[in-house]
Scaffold this motif. Structure first.
Motif, PDB file in Angstrom:
ATOM      1  N   LEU A 130       0.848  -1.144  -0.007  1.00 47.90           N
ATOM      2  CA  LEU A 130       0.059   0.054   0.024  1.00 47.90           C
ATOM      3  C   LEU A 130       0.831   1.293  -0.009  1.00 47.90           C
ATOM      4  N   VAL A 131       0.576   2.234  -1.012  1.00 46.91           N
ATOM      5  CA  VAL A 131       1.165   3.544  -1.045  1.00 46.91           C
ATOM      6  C   VAL A 131       0.042   4.532  -0.744  1.00 46.91           C
ATOM      7  N   VAL A 132       0.207   5.343   0.427  1.00 45.81           N
ATOM      8  CA  VAL A 132      -0.764   6.217   0.823  1.00 45.81           C
ATOM      9  C   VAL A 132      -0.225   7.718   0.290  1.00 45.81           C
ATOM     10  N   THR A 133      -1.134   8.540  -0.164  1.00 39.79           N
ATOM     11  CA  THR A 133      -0.689   9.801  -0.512  1.00 39.79           C
ATOM     12  C   THR A 133      -1.735  10.779   0.274  1.00 39.79           C
ATOM     13  N   THR A 134      -0.927  11.724   1.276  1.00 39.05           N
ATOM     14  CA  THR A 134      -1.933  12.546   1.874  1.00 39.05           C
ATOM     15  C   THR A 134      -1.639  14.106   1.240  1.00 39.05           C
ATOM     16  N   HIS A 135      -2.950  14.724   1.187  1.00 39.75           N
ATOM     17  CA  HIS A 135      -3.371  15.950   0.397  1.00 39.75           C
ATOM     18  C   HIS A 135      -3.212  17.140   1.440  1.00 39.75           C
ATOM     19  N   GLY A 136      -3.560  17.001   2.755  1.00 40.80           N
ATOM     20  CA  GLY A 136      -3.658  18.146   3.454  1.00 40.80           C
ATOM     21  C   GLY A 136      -4.572  18.048   4.685  1.00 40.80           C
ATOM     22  N   GLY A 137      -5.760  17.823   4.340  1.00 35.92           N
ATOM     23  CA  GLY A 137      -6.938  17.645   5.420  1.00 35.92           C
ATOM     24  C   GLY A 137      -6.585  16.658   6.328  1.00 35.92           C
ATOM     25  N   ASP A 138      -5.853  15.248   5.750  1.00 41.29           N
ATOM     26  CA  ASP A 138      -5.803  14.123   6.425  1.00 41.29           C
ATOM     27  C   ASP A 138      -4.717  14.386   7.348  1.00 41.29           C
ATOM     28  N   ILE A 139      -3.807  15.336   7.086  1.00 44.13           N
ATOM     29  CA  ILE A 139      -2.646  15.404   8.090  1.00 44.13           C
ATOM     30  C   ILE A 139      -3.252  16.910   9.039  1.00 44.13           C
ATOM     31  N   TYR A 140      -3.572  17.848   8.393  1.00 42.05           N
ATOM     32  CA  TYR A 140      -3.825  19.092   9.346  1.00 42.05           C
ATOM     33  C   TYR A 140      -5.126  18.802  10.260  1.00 42.05           C
ATOM     34  N   ALA A 141      -6.009  18.308   9.737  1.00 39.98           N
ATOM     35  CA  ALA A 141      -7.344  18.170  10.272  1.00 39.98           C
ATOM     36  C   ALA A 141      -7.296  16.930  10.979  1.00 39.98           C
ATOM     37  N   LEU A 142      -8.400  16.496  11.280  1.00 38.43           N
ATOM     38  CA  LEU A 142      -8.693  15.075  12.050  1.00 38.43           C
ATOM     39  C   LEU A 142      -7.657  15.197  13.370  1.00 38.43           C
ATOM     40  N   ARG A 143      -7.846  15.902  14.167  1.00 34.89           N
ATOM     41  CA  ARG A 143      -6.575  15.977  15.221  1.00 34.89           C
ATOM     42  C   ARG A 143      -7.016  15.221  16.564  1.00 34.89           C
ATOM     43  N   ALA A 144      -8.074  14.898  16.548  1.00 35.69           N
ATOM     44  CA  ALA A 144      -8.638  14.375  17.827  1.00 35.69           C
ATOM     45  C   ALA A 144      -7.565  13.101  18.083  1.00 35.69           C
ATOM     46  N   ALA A 145      -7.138  12.991  19.438  1.00 42.77           N
ATOM     47  CA  ALA A 145      -6.197  11.936  19.567  1.00 42.77           C
ATOM     48  C   ALA A 145      -6.520  10.489  19.100  1.00 42.77           C
ATOM     49  N   PRO A 146      -7.826   9.842  19.393  1.00 40.76           N
ATOM     50  CA  PRO A 146      -8.135   8.809  18.496  1.00 40.76           C
ATOM     51  C   PRO A 146      -7.663   8.518  16.914  1.00 40.76           C
ATOM     52  N   LEU A 147      -8.276   9.747  16.526  1.00 40.27           N
ATOM     53  CA  LEU A 147      -7.835   9.952  14.717  1.00 40.27           C
ATOM     54  C   LEU A 147      -6.404   9.844  14.553  1.00 40.27           C
ATOM     55  N   VAL A 148      -5.419  10.539  15.446  1.00 40.36           N
ATOM     56  CA  VAL A 148      -4.186  10.585  15.168  1.00 40.36           C
ATOM     57  C   VAL A 148      -3.577   9.108  15.413  1.00 40.36           C
ATOM     58  N   ARG A 149      -3.957   8.493  16.489  1.00 41.74           N
ATOM     59  CA  ARG A 149      -3.457   6.922  16.732  1.00 41.74           C
ATOM     60  C   ARG A 149      -4.085   6.166  15.329  1.00 41.74           C
ATOM     61  N   LEU A 150      -5.324   6.366  14.977  1.00 37.67           N
ATOM     62  CA  LEU A 150      -5.812   5.737  13.809  1.00 37.67           C
ATOM     63  C   LEU A 150      -4.789   6.032  12.554  1.00 37.67           C
ATOM     64  N   LYS A 151      -4.388   7.255  12.438  1.00 42.73           N
ATOM     65  CA  LYS A 151      -3.414   7.500  11.256  1.00 42.73           C
ATOM     66  C   LYS A 151      -2.298   7.038  11.496  1.00 42.73           C
ATOM     67  N   ARG A 152      -1.678   6.993  12.693  1.00 43.03           N
ATOM     68  CA  ARG A 152      -0.422   6.386  12.988  1.00 43.03           C
ATOM     69  C   ARG A 152      -0.276   4.865  12.787  1.00 43.03           C
ATOM     70  N   TRP A 153      -1.517   4.393  12.815  1.00 38.60           N
ATOM     71  CA  TRP A 153      -1.530   2.763  12.579  1.00 38.60           C
ATOM     72  C   TRP A 153      -1.577   2.569  11.181  1.00 38.60           C
ATOM     73  N   ILE A 154      -2.309   3.428  10.496  1.00 43.51           N
ATOM     74  CA  ILE A 154      -2.353   3.243   9.045  1.00 43.51           C
ATOM     75  C   ILE A 154      -1.156   3.559   8.236  1.00 43.51           C
ATOM     76  N   PHE A 155      -0.240   4.364   8.743  1.00 41.32           N
ATOM     77  CA  PHE A 155       1.050   4.851   8.090  1.00 41.32           C
ATOM     78  C   PHE A 155       2.038   3.759   8.349  1.00 41.32           C
ATOM     79  N   GLY A 156       1.849   3.167   9.809  1.00 40.15           N
ATOM     80  CA  GLY A 156       2.731   2.112  10.091  1.00 40.15           C
ATOM     81  C   GLY A 156       2.587   0.903   9.385  1.00 40.15           C
ATOM     82  N   ARG A 157       1.534   0.803   8.625  1.00 40.67           N
ATOM     83  CA  ARG A 157       1.306  -0.408   7.940  1.00 40.67           C
ATOM     84  C   ARG A 157       1.261  -0.480   6.299  1.00 40.67           C
TER      85      ARG A 157
END
Length: 392
Positions: A138-165
């Motif tokens: 899997l290659v993930v491309t981030t465009h802005g909102g998925d990094i800068y927004a969605l800042r709640a701690a559970p969402l950040v943990r979820l994003k870290r989980w996605i990027f880690g895989r």
């Protein structure tokens, strides 16, 4: 996916045009065309009004999956985050979209056996790919909102989980890559690769449309982060001795309030327009304004494709000094940069470009040179290299 002699690519996106030149940002399709020069490419995207369930656009296959009763299905018609801000009741469509996308990805993986998946945006596409196709690189491309927004701690943990895989993560500016590094993505698994701009249509627009006097142009979805309210106030205070008129191209939830704010000013709202008309409008500008700001929810531009198009048509640009934007516009060289949200500075920069023909000509020439670094061909080759690396 049919050509067994080439590696197979599944592209996931959620902002995708329903018809050619319908005004919806086409960067996912543009890049897919470049990826299809090497990969057997299928794009999987949510259903939108007037979009065919299955079609072939050049060498790219497109499938649009349903996710909600058709009469109410509007979450993916445009930008998902902006649509949710406009109408909170659309939240009920979110789990339906994720589940439908999961099923669609599972079906595409079973039938097409992709060698690699390219997911645009970490949420929901990166999440769904991670869950639905854990055995496919899997290659993930981030465009802005998925990094800068969605800042709640559970969402950040979820994003870290996605990027880690993910096999690799790309992003469109260096600040976003720094955020990925903070979240634990190793440096050798992340790359800054912006979206590209098709120089041919921009060059044609530049050749057939002359710049008009006193014409300010702004293009983009009418939402908070575009900063168009600041642009109106900057022009209101620019001084009676400098004539100007403003054309705003685009639509969105802020249109009503912006039209009210513009009452009594020489401002035209055209609504959403196709790419050809957008390029012609950009080429007609004395100055193109890109007054982007961070939104209240943290969302901000990664690198606006409209900025690349403005540079490619040879426009004189005044823009906010934000990561990504400053990779294209170098202050007092290929345009002018101002601090985001600084209305007096924005007005002064617009006044200078409107009145200083020598500087304006210099900015136009250097903008074209800057845009050449972001051609779809150059960007496409960089993405193909990332996909090859993910497979190997």
């Amino acid at each position: 996916m049919s050509d067994t002699s080439r590696p197979r690519l599944l592209v996931l996106g959620s902002t995708f045009p329903a018809r050619p030149d319908d005004g919806v940002p086409a960067f996912v399709l543009d890049l897919a065309h470049q990826e299809a020069t090497e990969f057997d490419t299928l794009v999987l995207t949510p259903r939108v009004p007037d979009g065919a369930a299955r079609e072939r656009i050049g060498d790219v296959q497109v499938r649009r999956f349903p996710y909600f009763p058709k009469a109410f299905e509007d979450l993916a018609d445009g930008a998902i985050l902006d649509n949710l801000k406009e109408k909170r009741s659309r939240l009920v469509q979110v789990p339906a979209l994720v589940l439908a996308q999961y099923r669609a990805v599972r079906a595409a993986v079973r039938s097409g056996r992709p060698d690699v998946i390219h997911a645009h945006w970490a949420i929901p596409q990166g999440l769904v790919a991670t869950l639905a196709a854990p055995g496919v690189p899997l290659v993930v491309t981030t465009h802005g909102g998925d990094i800068y927004a969605l800042r709640a701690a559970p969402l950040v943990r979820l994003k870290r989980w996605i990027f880690g895989r993910a096999a690799h993560v790309t992003t469109v500016n260096s600040e976003m890559r720094d955020r990925l590094t903070e979240w634990g993505v190793p440096a050798d698994r992340s790359t800054v690769i912006p979206m590209g701009v098709d120089l041919g249509p921009a060059r044609d627009a530049r050749a057939r449309v002359a710049a008009e006097e006193h014409h300010v142009v702004a293009v983009g979805r009418l939402v908070e982060k575009k900063g168009f309210g600041n642009l109106l106030e900057a022009l209101r205070g620019i001084g009676d001795d400098v004539p100007w008129r403003l054309t705003i191209v685009g639509d969105g939830p802020w249109r009503g309030r912006l039209e009210q704010q513009a009452a009594g000013l020489p401002v035209t709202f055209t609504g959403q327009r196709g790419r050809t008309e957008v390029l012609e409008t950009l080429a007609s500008a004395t100055v193109v304004a890109v007054p982007s700001i961070p939104a209240a929810n943290g969302d901000q531009e990664g690198l606006p494709v409209t900025l690349l198009e403005a540079a490619a048509v040879g426009a004189a640009i005044v823009a906010s000094d934000l990561p990504g934007i400053r990779d294209v516009v170098h202050d007092d060289d290929s345009g002018l940069l101002v601090a985001p949200g600084d209305v007096p500075a924005l007005g002064a920069a617009l006044r200078r470009v409107l009145t200083d023909a020598e500087a304006r000509d210099r900015y136009r020439e250097r903008a074209v040179e800057s845009a050449a670094e972001f051609s779809t061909e150059r960007i496409g080759e960089r993405y193909r290299a990332v996909l090859r690396g993910a497979i190997s």
